[in-house]
Design an enzyme around this catalytic site. Structure first.
Site, short mmCIF file in Angstrom:
data_model
loop_
_atom_site.label_atom_id
_atom_site.label_comp_id
_atom_site.label_asym_id
_atom_site.label_seq_id
_atom_site.Cartn_x
_atom_site.Cartn_y
_atom_site.Cartn_z
N GLU A 1 0.85 -1.20 0.00
CA GLU A 1 0.00 0.00 0.00
C GLU A 1 0.87 1.24 0.00
O GLU A 1 1.76 1.36 0.84
CB GLU A 1 -0.92 0.01 1.24
CG GLU A 1 -2.00 1.06 1.15
CD GLU A 1 -3.00 0.96 2.30
OE1 GLU A 1 -4.20 1.16 2.06
OE2 GLU A 1 -2.57 0.68 3.42
N GLY B 1 2.04 0.76 11.33
CA GLY B 1 1.73 -0.07 12.49
C GLY B 1 1.41 -1.47 12.04
O GLY B 1 1.85 -2.45 12.65
N MET C 1 -0.63 -3.79 8.37
CA MET C 1 -1.20 -3.73 7.02
C MET C 1 -2.17 -4.87 6.82
O MET C 1 -1.87 -6.03 7.14
CB MET C 1 -0.09 -3.78 5.96
CG MET C 1 -0.60 -3.80 4.53
SD MET C 1 -1.54 -2.31 4.14
CE MET C 1 -2.47 -2.88 2.71
N ASN D 1 -3.26 -6.92 4.59
CA ASN D 1 -3.20 -7.90 3.50
C ASN D 1 -4.24 -8.99 3.75
O ASN D 1 -4.35 -9.50 4.87
CB ASN D 1 -1.82 -8.54 3.44
CG ASN D 1 -0.70 -7.52 3.47
OD1 ASN D 1 -0.69 -6.58 2.69
ND2 ASN D 1 0.23 -7.70 4.39
N HIS E 1 -8.38 -3.36 14.19
CA HIS E 1 -8.42 -2.46 13.03
C HIS E 1 -8.13 -3.24 11.75
O HIS E 1 -8.86 -3.12 10.76
CB HIS E 1 -7.39 -1.35 13.24
CG HIS E 1 -7.27 -0.38 12.11
ND1 HIS E 1 -7.70 0.92 12.19
CD2 HIS E 1 -6.74 -0.51 10.85
CE1 HIS E 1 -7.47 1.54 11.06
NE2 HIS E 1 -6.88 0.70 10.23
N GLU E 2 -7.07 -4.04 11.77
CA GLU E 2 -6.70 -4.79 10.56
C GLU E 2 -7.74 -5.86 10.26
O GLU E 2 -8.04 -6.14 9.09
CB GLU E 2 -5.31 -5.41 10.71
CG GLU E 2 -4.21 -4.41 11.03
CD GLU E 2 -4.18 -3.20 10.11
OE1 GLU E 2 -4.46 -3.36 8.90
OE2 GLU E 2 -3.89 -2.09 10.59
N HIS F 1 -10.68 -4.53 8.44
CA HIS F 1 -10.40 -4.30 7.02
C HIS F 1 -10.73 -5.51 6.15
O HIS F 1 -10.89 -5.36 4.93
CB HIS F 1 -8.91 -3.99 6.83
CG HIS F 1 -8.55 -2.55 6.96
ND1 HIS F 1 -9.20 -1.56 6.28
CD2 HIS F 1 -7.57 -1.94 7.69
CE1 HIS F 1 -8.64 -0.38 6.57
NE2 HIS F 1 -7.66 -0.59 7.43
N GLU G 1 -9.84 3.40 6.10
CA GLU G 1 -9.22 3.71 7.38
C GLU G 1 -10.18 4.25 8.45
O GLU G 1 -10.10 3.85 9.61
CB GLU G 1 -8.05 4.66 7.16
CG GLU G 1 -6.99 4.14 6.19
CD GLU G 1 -6.45 2.77 6.56
OE1 GLU G 1 -6.63 2.32 7.72
OE2 GLU G 1 -5.86 2.13 5.69
#
Length: 855
Positions: free
Chosen positions: A126, A265, A267, A269, A299-300, A303, A322
């Site tokens: 990213e 922090g 990602m 994927n 948070h991840e 996503h 985000e």
């Protein structure tokens, strides 16, 4: 020449021509320390007869074949693009190349662990860096499936978006042939390869599938890998998100891998999340650190649905990634884990967004993104923290049940596709019955922040006769927004021991003035607090009566969130020159003894640090540093043994120790001559003590080397570099500056430690930095042009001589030099990203100078 940039217009034109079906990517990671082999086969449909291009950043391109025809490499590949002419309805492109390993945290990063001498790699794509590993159509709305084949040394393992297969062994090599992925965008594909170790587990998805879990790191960090806790948080997150979204986890497994020298922090994927390995705690962590890591984990995970399953069409809807992940992670923390007061901790993140929103570079949450260069500078506090705060307000505005219903409909309709903002708002409107067009315009499509004040009239008996909430536009041109929020009154109890909430009213605030008739006739409280519960995003001011009571009795408020709202208002008033920085420092020192929330304490100490570093006038610094260190030391010594507060307060007391007696205390603490019951002198605290003593001129190279012998790890080498840069020597400062500005071989995290250490003496010994102001503005443009974006951005920010504001050259540097530089450098001859960095730093300097003048 476009170079590595890509405009929105180019991307949308390309997506009208091309539909990508599948990538077959073959990577050979056994070709040495500098390059790896990359062979990409892309199956895609196109409008017959049209032309387009594929993105690739390679060390060397060996061959390019389109629909069975070899293209001339020298003419087809230029400027990081492969030109494709005369496309057919169905096309196959094969590109054979060698690509470079990166050491900047972008593309495929390669790192050698000093503990075991082994190499470890991981990808970070990213925004636009998959093209550093394989040939791609590098934009989010050209989704495809991917089939990766990765050749590595025999003892390595490989993780990707699909489950890790059993490798085929060929002599000293292992070949991992992954199954085809789900349909995803290039930037969330992943390759992590090396002799990683870890622990596995599983969970049952809402649809009954068994989802394998894995948590991994380098062997040198395995003893710190608290995999069970990480997987427990993950399971809680799965349960919460699958219920909220009404949609089962979309992928087949979920690996979480902690990797070195990581820029971000973490990602998201798809099914293969990477984390900064500093999140594996080598030393006793504060609860704030543990909560922050849990938030990042969630948070991840959020996503996987918002961003991976449903993806923005273009980067102007970056907030769909985000902001939503940030909001949902805090919601999951508060409602699905042990961190029930997560919205109190959110105040730290909100502070980031509020500060960013008051810079000259502020932008709407839905930012206009012209090209990739715009994207890279918009990963900021507005995209993350302000967006999350506004989404919390949106959930309040439409109602929680309608919000969830709208989300579920959104995922049902748009799974595996790309969306734009109206796609989401349409579902929320249908669920809530509210027209969100006006709401969206002022909240999401306009920049800036509003400011609210209360106006209260009272009669002779002290009863309120009129109560108004006044709203004004703080940023030029910002609309007055609608807010769903609460106001409350707090009054000291008869015993004088605590501030009790005597009323709370929920209301819609609109326009310049909103009256609250239900409060008429009630006694005026000691403190009238706007935005009680922190449900909306706005600057607030306490009226004069409330401010005086809050300053006097801040330690009588029992709720951390209420204290945080008051302290946030005081901090904002300080930054806006309505409250002196000395008053703010004294307020923090009165509040700290009773603070129970670890993240709130972290925020208070962070703002205290900013006030002492930047906002205290030069002539007051020595006295206030000494006072602050003394109070912090006393609080640390009286804190509960082994408590979170004790650890945070000790670190702060060490940082601000200034007098000879205070520095002697730091030395005695390091030597074990002073002991605080329950305080563990672990490796990270030792480094903190040693660095402080180096900066004070008490310790030198021998003590740094001794620490490095005790801690011969990557982190140890970074800490040592920071300690060396902290030496109170003008020669060292100049050498550090030069190395950080121009030596591209220094890893990012090591350089960051050096730059942070370099400024250690700036507040009290600015003469050590003579000449660095002019050097910065002479060299920064060349530096920016010579580095990748993340590296250049970090250097531009951390070397900017903001710590010298009010200390040198007529107390104004570096403001005049920055203004002169900006006058000479425009978007016609300089990167817009660099101009933004300098403009933001200049704004911070000028704010500091204004605040320093307030008595």
């Amino acid at each position: 020449m476009p170079g590595t940039n890509l405009t929105r217009e180019e991307a949308m034109t390309r997506s009208e021509i091309v539909k990508v079906n599948n990538y077959q990517v073959e990577l050979d990671l056994t070709k040495g320390e500098e390059i790896f082999g990359s062979r990409t086969t892309i199956d895609f449909a196109a409008t017959a007869g049209e032309s387009t291009f594929v993105d690739l950043i390679a060390a060397q391109v060996h061959s390019i074949e389109l629909n069975g025809k070899q293209l001339e490499v020298a003419s087809a590949y230029a400027d990081s693009r492969i030109a494709l002419e005369g496309l057919q309805e169905s096309n196959t492109l094969v590109v054979d190349a060698d690509c470079n390993y990166m050491h900047t945290g972008e593309g495929l990063h390669r790192f050698v662990d000093p503990v075991d001498g082994e190499a470890y790699t991981y990808s970070q794509f990213e925004v636009p860096d998959a093209r550093r590993v394989y040939a791609t159509f590098e934009q989010p709305n050209l989704k495809a499936t991917y089939t990766f084949t990765v050749t590595t040394p025999k003892h390595w393992t490989v993780f990707s978006n699909s489950p890790t297969p059993q490798p085929r062994i060929e002599g000293e090599k292992a070949v991992f042939e992954f199954s085809e992925t789900e349909k995803i965008s290039t930037y969330i594909t992943a390759i992590v390869a090396g002799p990683y170790v870890g622990k596995t587990g599983e969970l049952t998805s809402a649809d009954g599938r068994t989802i394998p879990l894995g948590v991994y790191c380098r062997p040198s960090l395995e003893k710190y890998l608290d995999a069970d806790e990480i997987m427990d948080i993950t399971r809680q997150g799965f349960k919460f998100f699958e219920n909220e979204y009404g949609c089962s986890y979309p992928f087949r497994k979920y690996d979480q891998i902690f990797v070195p020298e990581y820029n971000a922090g973490a990602m998201e994927n798809a099914g293969c999340v990477t984390f900064r390995d500093e999140m594996l705690f080598r030393s006793t962590p504060t609860e704030a650190q543990v909560e922050s890591r849990a938030n990042t984990i969630l948070h991840e995970l959020a996503h996987m649905w918002f961003g991976d399953l449903v993806t923005m069409t273009w980067w102007n809807d970056l907030w769909l990634n985000e902001s939503f992940a940030e909001y949902m992670s805090h919601l999951a923390l508060a409602e699905g884990t042990r961190w029930k007061d997560a919205w109190t901790g959110f105040m730290l993140r909100k502070d980031w967004g509020m500060n960013q929103d008051q810079l000259p570079s502020t932008h709407p949450i839905v930012a206009p993104i012209r090209d990739l260069a715009d994207v890279e500078v918009n990963f900021d506090g507005i995209t993350y923290a302000k967006g999350a705060a506004v989404l919390r307000q949106l959930a309040s505005y439409v109602g929680r049940e309608a919000f969830v219903e709208g989300l579920r409909a959104y995922f049902k309709k748009h799974s595996w596709s790309n969306t734009v903002l109206p796609d989401l708002l349409t579902q929320l409107e249908a669920a809530s019955g509210r027209d969100l067009s006006a709401w969206s315009k002022v909240w999401l499509e306009e920049a800036g922040v509003n400011l609210m004040r209360s106006r209260i009239s009272v009669d002779e008996a002290g009863n309120m006769t009129k109560v108004e909430v006044l709203q004004e536009s703080f940023n030029a041109g910002a609309s007055l927004r609608p807010h769903r929020m609460a106001v409350a009154g707090y009054t000291l109890d008869e015993a004088g021991e605590k501030m009790e909430r005597v009323f709370q009213v929920s209301l819609d605030v609109t326009g310049e003035s909103t009256e609250i008739p239900e409060l008429v006739g009630k006694p005026r409280p000691d403190v009238f607090l706007l935005n009680d519960g922190d449900l909306t995003y706005t600057k607030i001011r306490l009226d004069e009566h409330s401010l005086a009571a809050a300053e006097k009795h801040i330690d009588k408020f029992t709720d951390p969130l209420t204290r945080s709202i008051i302290m946030a208002s005081a901090w904002d008033m300080t930054r806006d020159c309505e409250l002196s920085s000395k008053s703010f420092v004294n307020l923090v020192l009165r509040e700290l003894p009773i603070e129970t929330n670890s993240t709130v304490m972290l925020l208070l100490l962070r703002n205290l640090n900013q006030a002492l570093t930047s906002y205290i006038a030069k002539d007051d610094r020595l006295d206030l540093y000494t006072k602050s260190a003394e109070v912090l030391r006393g609080l640390a010594e009286s804190a509960e043994a082994g408590s979170d507060a004790q650890l945070q307060l000790v670190r702060a007391a060490v940082s601000w120790s200034t007098s000879d007696e205070q520095v002697a205390w730091v030395k005695a603490l390091h030597a074990g001559e002073v002991c605080l019951e329950g305080l563990v002198l672990d490796i990270d605290l030792k480094w903190h003590l040693v660095t402080k003593l180096v900066a004070a001129g008490i310790y030198g190279d021998s003590e740094i080397e001794a620490m490095l012998q005790e801690d011969p790890t990557l982190t140890g080498s970074q800490r040592a570099a920071g300690a060396r840069a902290a030496k109170p020597s003008a020669e060292v400062k100049q050498e550090t500056f030069t190395a950080c500005m121009s030596d591209k071989s220094i890893p990012n995290d090591t350089r960051i430690a050096m730059m942070q250490g370099m400024w250690a003496q700036s507040a009290l010994r600015p003469e050590l930095y003579e000449g660095l102001v002019s050097s910065y503005f002479e060299q920064v443009k060349g530096m920016w042009n010579d580095n990748t974006h993340h590296t250049a951005e970090t250097i531009a920010i951390l070397l900017f001589p903001a710590p010298l504001a009010g200390l040198v050259e007529g107390n104004e540097a570096p403001a005049p030099q920055a203004h002169a530089w900006l006058a000479e450098n425009t978007e016609e001859n300089t990167s817009a990203g660099l101009i933004r960095m300098v403009t933001e730093r200049l704004d911070g300097v000028e704010r500091a100078l204004r605040v320093q003048s307030v008595k």
